[in-house]
Design an enzyme around this catalytic site. Structure first.
Site, mmCIF file in Angstrom:
data_model
loop_
_atom_site.group_PDB
_atom_site.id
_atom_site.type_symbol
_atom_site.label_atom_id
_atom_site.label_comp_id
_atom_site.label_asym_id
_atom_site.label_seq_id
_atom_site.Cartn_x
_atom_site.Cartn_y
_atom_site.Cartn_z
ATOM 1 N N ASP A 57 0.810 -1.062 -0.017
ATOM 2 C CA ASP A 57 -0.143 0.141 0.050
ATOM 3 C C ASP A 57 1.021 1.294 0.164
ATOM 4 O O ASP A 57 1.452 1.589 0.995
ATOM 5 C CB ASP A 57 -0.919 -0.130 1.182
ATOM 6 C CG ASP A 57 -1.749 1.050 1.412
ATOM 7 O OD1 ASP A 57 -1.804 1.945 0.158
ATOM 8 O OD2 ASP A 57 -2.513 1.486 2.308
ATOM 9 N N GLU A 137 31.869 9.648 0.464
ATOM 10 C CA GLU A 137 32.532 9.460 1.935
ATOM 11 C C GLU A 137 31.666 10.017 2.876
ATOM 12 O O GLU A 137 31.639 11.041 3.366
ATOM 13 C CB GLU A 137 33.731 10.534 1.767
ATOM 14 C CG GLU A 137 34.627 9.961 0.572
ATOM 15 C CD GLU A 137 35.946 11.064 0.453
ATOM 16 O OE1 GLU A 137 35.929 11.974 1.169
ATOM 17 O OE2 GLU A 137 36.944 10.794 -0.080
ATOM 18 N N GLU A 139 30.196 10.759 6.375
ATOM 19 C CA GLU A 139 30.933 10.612 7.703
ATOM 20 C C GLU A 139 29.643 10.542 8.897
ATOM 21 O O GLU A 139 28.411 10.687 8.426
ATOM 22 C CB GLU A 139 31.183 11.897 8.107
ATOM 23 C CG GLU A 139 32.789 12.215 7.223
ATOM 24 C CD GLU A 139 33.221 13.583 7.083
ATOM 25 O OE1 GLU A 139 34.292 13.928 6.669
ATOM 26 O OE2 GLU A 139 32.440 14.377 7.779
ATOM 27 N N GLU A 194 37.506 10.561 12.472
ATOM 28 C CA GLU A 194 37.456 11.905 11.705
ATOM 29 C C GLU A 194 37.858 13.379 12.723
ATOM 30 O O GLU A 194 38.292 13.011 13.594
ATOM 31 C CB GLU A 194 35.900 12.517 11.228
ATOM 32 C CG GLU A 194 35.971 11.944 9.792
ATOM 33 C CD GLU A 194 36.651 12.796 8.805
ATOM 34 O OE1 GLU A 194 37.057 13.991 9.306
ATOM 35 O OE2 GLU A 194 36.885 12.802 7.737
ATOM 36 N N GLU A 201 34.750 7.943 9.501
ATOM 37 C CA GLU A 201 34.580 7.833 8.169
ATOM 38 C C GLU A 201 35.042 6.254 7.621
ATOM 39 O O GLU A 201 36.258 5.943 8.080
ATOM 40 C CB GLU A 201 35.081 8.976 7.381
ATOM 41 C CG GLU A 201 35.117 8.825 5.897
ATOM 42 C CD GLU A 201 35.770 10.001 5.252
ATOM 43 O OE1 GLU A 201 36.594 9.735 4.211
ATOM 44 O OE2 GLU A 201 35.683 11.157 5.625
ATOM 45 N N HIS A 250 31.252 13.985 1.192
ATOM 46 C CA HIS A 250 31.865 14.253 -0.185
ATOM 47 C C HIS A 250 31.557 13.026 -1.364
ATOM 48 O O HIS A 250 32.058 12.027 -1.013
ATOM 49 C CB HIS A 250 33.484 14.595 0.036
ATOM 50 C CG HIS A 250 33.741 15.423 1.465
ATOM 51 N ND1 HIS A 250 34.851 15.540 2.061
ATOM 52 C CD2 HIS A 250 32.917 16.382 1.768
ATOM 53 C CE1 HIS A 250 34.821 16.405 2.957
ATOM 54 N NE2 HIS A 250 33.647 16.896 2.895
ATOM 55 N N ARG A 322 40.315 22.836 0.193
ATOM 56 C CA ARG A 322 39.093 22.421 0.328
ATOM 57 C C ARG A 322 37.737 23.328 0.966
ATOM 58 O O ARG A 322 36.892 23.126 1.263
ATOM 59 C CB ARG A 322 39.127 21.392 1.578
ATOM 60 C CG ARG A 322 40.059 20.134 1.233
ATOM 61 C CD ARG A 322 40.376 19.237 2.118
ATOM 62 N NE ARG A 322 40.696 17.879 1.872
ATOM 63 C CZ ARG A 322 42.071 17.410 1.198
ATOM 64 N NH1 ARG A 322 42.714 18.336 1.082
ATOM 65 N NH2 ARG A 322 42.006 16.184 1.021
ATOM 66 N N GLU A 340 35.118 16.290 -7.007
ATOM 67 C CA GLU A 340 34.667 16.018 -5.588
ATOM 68 C C GLU A 340 33.637 17.104 -5.342
ATOM 69 O O GLU A 340 34.217 18.219 -5.115
ATOM 70 C CB GLU A 340 35.665 15.682 -4.761
ATOM 71 C CG GLU A 340 35.100 15.608 -3.261
ATOM 72 C CD GLU A 340 36.371 15.692 -2.192
ATOM 73 O OE1 GLU A 340 36.280 15.063 -1.146
ATOM 74 O OE2 GLU A 340 37.423 16.359 -2.554
ATOM 75 N N ARG A 342 32.061 18.555 -2.434
ATOM 76 C CA ARG A 342 32.072 18.680 -1.043
ATOM 77 C C ARG A 342 31.101 19.046 -0.219
ATOM 78 O O ARG A 342 30.873 18.912 0.967
ATOM 79 C CB ARG A 342 33.355 19.525 -0.707
ATOM 80 C CG ARG A 342 34.567 18.791 -1.276
ATOM 81 C CD ARG A 342 35.691 19.762 -0.968
ATOM 82 N NE ARG A 342 36.071 19.828 0.326
ATOM 83 C CZ ARG A 342 36.646 19.338 1.306
ATOM 84 N NH1 ARG A 342 36.823 17.975 0.883
ATOM 85 N NH2 ARG A 342 36.682 19.276 2.643
#
Length: 451
Positions: A57, A137, A139, A194, A201, A250, A322, A340, A342
Site C-alpha cells: 500500500d 564519503e 561521515e 574524523e 568515516e 563528499h 578544500r 569531488e 564537497r
C-alpha cells in the site's frame, strides 16, 4: 528451486537462498526523504517476488501517492541480494534485496521512486555516450546510549583526525562494521577517526552511480545496526553538536566514455581535466543553490554549512584547497581523474542527490558551459569585497532559501520529476515552517532575563 521464467541472476539468488538457509527476505526501497523502508516476506516467496512482484500500500508511505493510487508493486533487483550480517546464524539467515517500485495500474516505474529518478539521469548520460561512476564519503557520529537505550550526544571517545587507541575507542566498532559491510559485498578502501570527537568515516570503492546510491542506503543501515550491538547510537545527522565539525558526504564523480576511457581526463590541461569535465563542474556550480535543497535537505544541514568548520559554503572550485564547493583531487593515473562535490551531507536521499548532481553536470556539457578559473587561495579568509571581486557566491544560508532556489530552477526540478519535485518541496516547506516558529534554548538563554 528452479523456474524457466527466471533469469540466470534470479536463479542464482534462489540457489543461494537455499544454500545459506535464508528464511526471510527484506525487500527494501527508499522514500522521497531517503528513509529506507522494507517489506519482509518468507524466503519461499522469492520466486514470486521475481516473477510477479510483491504488492504493498503506497498510500502509507509519506509523499508517495494519493490513497486512490495506492497499489504499488516491488520489483526486486537480483543484483542487490545480500545476507544481512546481524541476522546471520548457524540455523538461519535473513537476506536483502533492493527494489524498484512499479505502478500497478500502468505497469510502468513509479515516478515517485527515487531509484527511478536516478535511473533517468543515468539514461540521459548513456544517450550522451557516458556511464557515471561515483564514490561517496559518508561521515557519522557514534554516541553513547542512556539507561533506557535512547541516544545521547555524549561521545564514547576523545579522538581526533586519524587518531588511534586509546583516544579512538571506536576502532573495534568500525572493524565490526567493516566486516559486516564486506560480508554484503562492499570493497572497503579505508576507515579512520574524523576531526571531531566521536566522528568517523569509512570509505568504499568507486562504482557505477546506481550501485553507489544503493550502497549508501545499505551503509547507513549496517552502521546503525552494528553500532547498536555495541550499545552505541550511530547518527548521520549533519551537525549533532554545536561548534564542532559536522558530518559531510563528499561525493566523487567521473564519466567514462564509450571506449571505457575516463572522459574527465586530459593530458593537455593544467589540471588534467578535459573540456567535458570543466563543463560538467560548471553545470554543478550553476545549479548549486537548487541542488543544495536536495543534497543538504534538513534544517540541521545548514548548521554545518557555515564558515570555519571545513564545510564548503562558497560556489567555486579548486585544485588545491578544500574551502571551495568542488575540488579536483590529485590523481595518480588518468583513470582516477574526477571531481569531488564537497557540499552534500549524509542525511540526503542518495538517489536524488546523485541524480541532481549528474543532471546539472550533463546540462553543463550539453550547454557547453565554461568553468570559472579555480580559486587557489583559502576562500574562508576572503572578506565580502574580495569574494565579489572573484565573483564567488555563497550557498543558501538555510533550508528555506535552498527550497526557494529549487523552486526557481527548472533544470533541477525537471531532474526530480513533477511528482517528487512537488512532494519534496511541500515536505521541506513544512519542515522549515515548523522550525522557524520554534523557540530554542539559545534564545531563552540570550533574551529571557535580558529583555
Amino acid at each position: 528451486m528452479t523456474s524457466g521464467n527466471l533469469t540466470s541472476t534470479e536463479q542464482a539468488v534462489l540457489d543461494e537462498i537455499e544454500e545459506q538457509g535464508v528464511d526471510f527476505l527484506r525487500l527494501q526501497f527508499t522514500d522521497i526523504l531517503g528513509v529506507v523502508k522494507n517489506v519482509a516476506v518468507p524466503a519461499r516467496q522469492a520466486e514470486k517476488a521475481f516473477t510477479e512482484g510483491i504488492y504493498f500500500d503506497g498510500s502509507s508511505i509519506d509523499g508517495f501517492v494519493r490513497i486512490q493510487e495506492s497499489d504499488m508493486r516491488l520489483k526486486p533487483d537480483p543484483e542487490t541480494f545480500a545476507i544481512l550480517p546481524w541476522r546471520n546464524s548457524e540455523e538461519s539467515a535473513a537476506g536483502r534485496m533492493i527494489c524498484d517500485v512499479i505502478n500497478t495500474s500502468t505497469g510502468e516505474p513509479f515516478e515517485g521512486d527515487p531509484r527511478y529518478i536516478l535511473k533517468k539521469a543515468l539514461e540521459r548520460a548513456d544517450e550522451m555516450g557516458y556511464t557515471v561512476n561515483a564514490a561517496p564519503e559518508p561521515e557519522f557520529f557514534l554516541f553513547k546510549e542512556d539507561e533506557d537505550g535512547r541516544a545521547t550526544t555524549e561521545t564514547n571517545d576523545v579522538g581526533g583526525y586519524f587518531d588511534v587507541a586509546p583516544k579512538d575507542l571506536a576502532s573495534d566498532v568500525r572493524r565490526d562494521i567493516i566486516y559486516g559491510l564486506e560480508s554484503m559485498g562492499f570493497d572497503i578502501e579505508a576507515s579512520h577517526h574524523e576531526v571531531a570527537e566521536g566522528q568517523h568515516e569509512i570509505n568504499f570503492t568507486y562504482d557505477d552511480a546506481l550501485t553507489t546510491a544503493d550502497n549508501v542506503g545499505t551503509f547507513r543501515t549496517v552502521v546503525r545496526a552494528i553500532a547498536a550491538e555495541h550499545d552505541l547510537h550511530a547518527t548521520f545527522m549533519p551537525k549533532p553538536i554545536a561548534r564542532i565539525n559536522g558530518s559531510g558526504m563528499h561525493t566523487h564523480i567521473s564519466l567514462m566514455d564509450e571506449d571505457g576511457e575516463n572522459a574527465f581526463h586530459s593530458d593537455d590541461d593544467e589540471f588534467n581535466l578535459s573540456e567535458t569535465a570543466h563543463s560538467f563542474l560548471a553545470g554543478i556550480l550553476e545549479h548549486a543553490p537548487a541542488i543544495t535543497a536536495v543534497s543538504n535537505p534538513t534544517v540541521n544541514s545548514y548548521k554545518r554549512l557555515v564558515p570555519g568548520y571545513e564545510a564548503p559554503v562558497y560556489v567555486a572550485w579548486s585544485d588545491r584547497n578544500r574551502s571551495a564547493l568542488i575540488r579536483k583531487p590529485a590523481a595518480r593515473v588518468p583513470a582516477a581523474s574526477r571531481i569531488e562535490a564537497r557540499f552534500p551531507d549524509p542525511s540526503c536521499n542518495p538517489y536524488l542527490a546523485l541524480a541532481t548532481l549528474i543532471q546539472a553536470g550533463l546540462e553543463g556539457i550539453e550547454q557547453g558551459l565554461e568553468a570559472p578559473d579555480p580559486v587557489r587561495e583559502n576562500i574562508y579568509e576572503f572578506d565580502e569585497t574580495k569574494r565579489e571581486e572573484y565573483g564567488i557566491d555563497t550557498l543558501p544560508a538555510n533550508l528555506g532559501e535552498a527550497v526557494s532556489a529549487l523552486e526557481e530552477d527548472e533544470i533541477i526540478l525537471d531532474a526530480l520529476g513533477e511528482h517528487i519535485g512537488s512532494k519534496f518541496i511541500e515536505a521541506k516547506k513544512q519542515e522549515f515552517g515548523e522550525y522557524i516558529v520554534e523557540v530554542s534554548q539559545w534564545e531563552l538563554d540570550q533574551y529571557l532575563e535580558t529583555f
